[in-house]
Design a protein around this motif. Structure first.
Motif, PDB file in Angstrom:
ATOM      1  N   ASN A  34       0.796  -1.219   0.000  1.00  0.00           N
ATOM      2  CA  ASN A  34       0.000   0.000   0.000  1.00  0.00           C
ATOM      3  C   ASN A  34       0.836   1.281   0.000  1.00  0.00           C
ATOM      4  OD1 ASN A  34      -2.502   1.241  -0.182  1.00  0.00           O
ATOM      5  ND2 ASN A  34      -2.775   1.364   2.036  1.00  0.00           N
ATOM      6  N   TYR A  35       2.153   1.157  -0.218  1.00  0.00           N
ATOM      7  CA  TYR A  35       3.025   2.306  -0.490  1.00  0.00           C
ATOM      8  C   TYR A  35       3.736   2.008  -1.807  1.00  0.00           C
ATOM      9  CZ  TYR A  35       2.625   4.093   4.348  1.00  0.00           C
ATOM     10  OH  TYR A  35       2.165   4.593   5.544  1.00  0.00           O
ATOM     11  N   ILE A  36       3.727   2.960  -2.733  1.00  0.00           N
ATOM     12  CA  ILE A  36       4.281   2.700  -4.066  1.00  0.00           C
ATOM     13  C   ILE A  36       5.752   2.293  -3.986  1.00  0.00           C
ATOM     14  CG2 ILE A  36       4.923   3.785  -6.254  1.00  0.00           C
ATOM     15  CD1 ILE A  36       2.350   5.383  -6.132  1.00  0.00           C
ATOM     16  N   THR A  71      -2.547  -0.824   7.720  1.00  0.00           N
ATOM     17  CA  THR A  71      -2.733  -0.145   6.435  1.00  0.00           C
ATOM     18  C   THR A  71      -1.578  -0.292   5.451  1.00  0.00           C
ATOM     19  OG1 THR A  71      -1.895   1.923   7.399  1.00  0.00           O
ATOM     20  CG2 THR A  71      -4.276   1.564   7.453  1.00  0.00           C
ATOM     21  N   GLY A  72      -0.569  -1.102   5.783  1.00  0.00           N
ATOM     22  CA  GLY A  72       0.549  -1.281   4.869  1.00  0.00           C
ATOM     23  C   GLY A  72       1.813  -0.615   5.372  1.00  0.00           C
ATOM     24  N   THR A  73       2.933  -1.013   4.785  1.00  0.00           N
ATOM     25  CA  THR A  73       4.238  -0.535   5.254  1.00  0.00           C
ATOM     26  C   THR A  73       4.962   0.275   4.187  1.00  0.00           C
ATOM     27  OG1 THR A  73       6.191  -1.230   6.531  1.00  0.00           O
ATOM     28  CG2 THR A  73       5.711  -2.481   4.532  1.00  0.00           C
ATOM     29  N   PRO A  74       5.709   1.284   4.592  1.00  0.00           N
ATOM     30  CA  PRO A  74       6.518   2.051   3.638  1.00  0.00           C
ATOM     31  C   PRO A  74       7.799   1.311   3.266  1.00  0.00           C
ATOM     32  CG  PRO A  74       6.761   2.959   5.837  1.00  0.00           C
ATOM     33  CD  PRO A  74       5.733   1.867   5.946  1.00  0.00           C
ATOM     34  N   PRO A  75       8.601   1.856   2.349  1.00  0.00           N
ATOM     35  CA  PRO A  75       9.837   1.195   1.929  1.00  0.00           C
ATOM     36  C   PRO A  75      10.868   1.145   3.052  1.00  0.00           C
ATOM     37  CG  PRO A  75       9.710   3.395   1.000  1.00  0.00           C
ATOM     38  CD  PRO A  75       8.379   3.125   1.630  1.00  0.00           C
ATOM     39  N   GLY A  76      11.833   0.240   2.862  1.00  0.00           N
ATOM     40  CA  GLY A  76      12.933   0.112   3.815  1.00  0.00           C
ATOM     41  C   GLY A  76      12.972  -1.204   4.547  1.00  0.00           C
TER      42      GLY A  76
END
Length: 287
Positions: free
Chosen positions: A88-90, A249-254
């Motif tokens: 859910n993060y591009i 809700t989803g995780t960001p990159p990294g």
């Protein structure tokens, strides 16, 4: 308001966290407050104003404890549903080599995965590739079915933090994600639930994860592909959401699998997720 479940000398309390103190509603209000946060949420229209009034009017500090003297418990240890949104993060899609989805990618965790602030995340005996994922989690406030995006915020009680721990080798070996996502201790949650009025705009909160003091993830919820109203509406067309349900809700990159070389959790590692307006969720790894 920051709602928390905690114990003092093994005695359970429900309360409110303010700065470095935990205020016990159990002591202030007696049997007017349930010890179960899920029940508190169900009765929140009555209990939130009562909690505010009792805190404002308290005339002694017998119900106030330093945070360092209490054991913070998972806010909702046995939710009916733990629903997670993947990809859910591009930028996270790109680091995993997957295309951004056309609709939310949904999977579930189970209550066996829930642990609290400062609890251990255990590496399963059948996995060597355990990963971290910082996520904002929605806490549902009332029964929701066939909800529109325009009305979705009415069904939110508040927000908390979840670490979507993932055994990548099991996740991708199976071809579906359940076994790799819901091992024991794979859903650290907390330390508090922040009510939606105090959280403000949930689509503009900084979110980061530190591993052993080094920042691994650093983003903002304004980078979500699918917004919170879209997620709630999408889910409610198929299933009835109930008070205390958690939606990550989803995780960001990294994350570890997106790094070169890949970075897997190991015994003794320490993780801290910080989300603006909510606080910091910290856990250690036990191999």
């Amino acid at each position: 308001m920051k709602i928390a479940a905690f114990s003092v000398h093994s005695q359970p309390h429900i309360g409110v966290v303010q700065e470095e103190s935990a205020i016990s509603l159990t002591l202030l209000g007696g049997n007017r407050f349930p010890l179960c946060v899920k029940t508190f949420i169900e009765k929140s229209e009555e209990l939130l104003p009562l909690a505010e009034s009792l805190i404002e009017q308290r005339d002694n500090d017998d119900a106030v404890f330093p945070i360092s003297d209490v054991k913070i418990l998972p806010p909702i240890p046995s939710p009916e549903k733990i629903i997670c949104v993947g990809l859910n993060y591009i930028d996270h899609c790109r680091e995993t080599g997957m295309e951004p989805p056309a609709s939310p990618v949904i999977f579930s965790k189970y209550a066996n995965a829930i642990v609290g602030h400062h609890d251990a995340v255990e590496i399963p005996i059948n996995s060597n590739e355990v990963d971290f994922e910082a996520e904002l989690a929605i806490v549902i406030g009332k029964e929701a079915k066939h909800v529109s995006e325009e009305d979705a915020n009415d069904y939110v009680f508040g927000y908390t933090i979840m670490n979507d721990i993932s055994a990548r080798d099991l996740q991708f070996k199976d071809g579906q994600w359940s076994r790799g996502k819901t091992a024991d201790t794979f859903a650290p949650t907390g330390p508090v639930i922040v009510t939606k009025d105090e959280a403000g705009d949930p689509h503009n909160l900084s979110i980061s994860l530190e591993l052993n003091g080094e920042i691994m993830q650093d983003s903002n919820t304004n980078n979500l592909i699918f917004t919170i109203p879209q997620i709630i509406s999408f889910l409610s067309q198929s299933m009835t959401l109930r008070p205390g349900d958690l939606i990550a809700t989803g995780t960001p990159p990294g994350v570890g699998m997106g790094r070169s070389p890949k970075l897997w959790l190991k015994d003794g590692d320490r993780m801290s997720i910080t989300i603006e307006k909510i606080g910091t969720l910290s856990n250690y790894v036990k191999g």
